[in-house]
Scaffold this motif. Structure first.
Motif, mmCIF file in Angstrom:
data_model
loop_
_atom_site.group_PDB
_atom_site.id
_atom_site.type_symbol
_atom_site.label_atom_id
_atom_site.label_comp_id
_atom_site.label_asym_id
_atom_site.label_seq_id
_atom_site.Cartn_x
_atom_site.Cartn_y
_atom_site.Cartn_z
ATOM 1 N N VAL A 92 44.177 39.301 39.443
ATOM 2 C CA VAL A 92 43.391 39.935 40.500
ATOM 3 C C VAL A 92 44.025 39.667 41.867
ATOM 4 N N ILE A 93 44.236 40.749 42.613
ATOM 5 C CA ILE A 93 44.785 40.641 43.965
ATOM 6 C C ILE A 93 43.793 41.286 44.926
ATOM 7 N N GLN A 94 43.478 40.605 46.004
ATOM 8 C CA GLN A 94 42.573 41.167 47.006
ATOM 9 C C GLN A 94 43.281 42.252 47.799
ATOM 10 N N GLY A 95 42.539 43.281 48.128
ATOM 11 C CA GLY A 95 43.044 44.335 48.991
ATOM 12 C C GLY A 95 42.100 44.519 50.164
ATOM 13 N N ILE A 96 42.653 44.743 51.346
ATOM 14 C CA ILE A 96 41.848 44.935 52.553
ATOM 15 C C ILE A 96 42.175 46.308 53.117
ATOM 16 N N HIS A 97 41.129 47.125 53.323
ATOM 17 C CA HIS A 97 41.340 48.439 53.935
ATOM 18 C C HIS A 97 41.694 48.227 55.404
ATOM 19 N N THR A 98 42.891 48.687 55.788
ATOM 20 C CA THR A 98 43.284 48.547 57.191
ATOM 21 C C THR A 98 42.976 49.833 57.954
ATOM 22 N N ASP A 99 42.963 50.950 57.254
ATOM 23 C CA ASP A 99 42.476 52.211 57.813
ATOM 24 C C ASP A 99 42.130 53.134 56.651
ATOM 25 N N HIS A 100 41.867 54.386 56.921
ATOM 26 C CA HIS A 100 41.384 55.315 55.907
ATOM 27 C C HIS A 100 42.269 55.393 54.659
ATOM 28 N N ASN A 101 43.592 55.411 54.832
ATOM 29 C CA ASN A 101 44.501 55.587 53.703
ATOM 30 C C ASN A 101 45.382 54.377 53.398
ATOM 31 N N THR A 102 45.087 53.246 53.991
ATOM 32 C CA THR A 102 45.968 52.088 53.823
ATOM 33 C C THR A 102 45.203 50.878 53.292
ATOM 34 N N LEU A 103 45.820 50.239 52.318
ATOM 35 C CA LEU A 103 45.247 49.038 51.725
ATOM 36 C C LEU A 103 46.284 47.925 51.839
ATOM 37 N N LYS A 104 45.913 46.822 52.453
ATOM 38 C CA LYS A 104 46.822 45.675 52.579
ATOM 39 C C LYS A 104 46.507 44.710 51.441
ATOM 40 N N LEU A 105 47.523 44.412 50.613
ATOM 41 C CA LEU A 105 47.320 43.485 49.501
ATOM 42 C C LEU A 105 47.513 42.059 49.989
ATOM 43 N N VAL A 106 46.657 41.171 49.506
ATOM 44 C CA VAL A 106 46.705 39.774 49.917
ATOM 45 C C VAL A 106 46.849 38.906 48.663
ATOM 46 N N PRO A 107 48.087 38.786 48.134
ATOM 47 C CA PRO A 107 48.263 37.968 46.923
ATOM 48 C C PRO A 107 48.192 36.485 47.242
ATOM 49 N N ARG A 108 47.608 35.720 46.340
ATOM 50 C CA ARG A 108 47.580 34.265 46.493
ATOM 51 C C ARG A 108 48.951 33.704 46.119
ATOM 52 N N LYS A 109 49.274 32.528 46.633
ATOM 53 C CA LYS A 109 50.587 31.929 46.384
ATOM 54 C C LYS A 109 50.878 31.772 44.887
ATOM 55 N N ASP A 110 49.858 31.431 44.094
ATOM 56 C CA ASP A 110 50.091 31.226 42.659
ATOM 57 C C ASP A 110 50.393 32.528 41.912
ATOM 58 N N LEU A 111 50.183 33.674 42.558
ATOM 59 C CA LEU A 111 50.521 34.953 41.931
ATOM 60 C C LEU A 111 51.945 35.384 42.242
ATOM 61 N N LEU A 112 52.534 34.785 43.268
ATOM 62 C CA LEU A 112 53.879 35.170 43.673
ATOM 63 C C LEU A 112 54.905 34.435 42.812
ATOM 64 N N VAL A 113 55.304 35.082 41.733
ATOM 65 C CA VAL A 113 56.293 34.504 40.817
ATOM 66 C C VAL A 113 57.504 35.422 40.747
ATOM 67 N N GLU A 114 58.586 34.899 40.244
ATOM 68 C CA GLU A 114 59.788 35.699 40.103
ATOM 69 C C GLU A 114 59.550 36.840 39.126
ATOM 70 N N ASN A 115 60.025 38.014 39.464
ATOM 71 C CA ASN A 115 59.930 39.159 38.563
ATOM 72 C C ASN A 115 60.952 39.036 37.454
ATOM 73 N N VAL A 116 60.553 39.473 36.278
ATOM 74 C CA VAL A 116 61.497 39.566 35.177
ATOM 75 C C VAL A 116 62.102 40.963 35.283
ATOM 76 N N PRO A 117 63.436 41.061 35.315
ATOM 77 C CA PRO A 117 64.051 42.385 35.465
ATOM 78 C C PRO A 117 63.639 43.328 34.332
ATOM 79 N N TYR A 118 63.377 44.552 34.675
ATOM 80 C CA TYR A 118 63.001 45.566 33.702
ATOM 81 C C TYR A 118 64.247 46.049 32.973
ATOM 82 N N CYS A 119 64.153 46.163 31.669
ATOM 83 C CA CYS A 119 65.279 46.646 30.872
ATOM 84 C C CYS A 119 64.863 47.954 30.218
ATOM 85 N N ASP A 120 65.542 49.037 30.574
ATOM 86 C CA ASP A 120 65.195 50.358 30.064
ATOM 87 C C ASP A 120 65.552 50.538 28.591
#
Length: 102
Positions: free
Chosen positions: A68-96
């Motif tokens: 779960v990631i919090q999102g904050i409406h900054t205006d009509h069409n914009t949502l600012k995501l607010v990830p917690r530090k424990d959610l920020l992990v290294e991405n595993v590269p996608y393999c097609d």
């Protein structure tokens, strides 16, 4: 199992407070839902059913904490995501191209 049930109850509430931090409506809705689920099942005596309910509660806690990631409406069409530090992990590269299992 009563101590384990209480521990899960407390853990869910702690997770709720972290995940929905500063979102009063979400904090209250989650508080009500957690309390309601535990209250509705407080007279359960079947060890198998209690184990099942504990698994569901643990799964919900894990899902909230890791997905779960919090999102904050900054205006009509914009949502600012607010990830917690424990959610920020290294991405595993996608393999097609899938690899062959040996």
């Amino acid at each position: 199992p009563a101590a384990a049930v209480l521990q899960l109850f407390k853990t869910l509430h702690r997770t709720r407070q972290q995940v929905f931090k500063s979102d009063v409506r979400a904090l209250e809705a989650a508080r009500i839902k957690i309390n309601e689920e535990f209250k509705n099942n407080k007279s359960e005596t079947s060890p198998k059913k209690i184990e099942e309910l504990m698994k569901i509660g643990s799964d919900v806690e894990l899902l909230l904490r890791t997905s779960v990631i919090q999102g904050i409406h900054t205006d009509h069409n914009t949502l600012k995501l607010v990830p917690r530090k424990d959610l920020l992990v290294e991405n595993v590269p996608y393999c097609d191209a899938p690899t062959q299992k040996q």
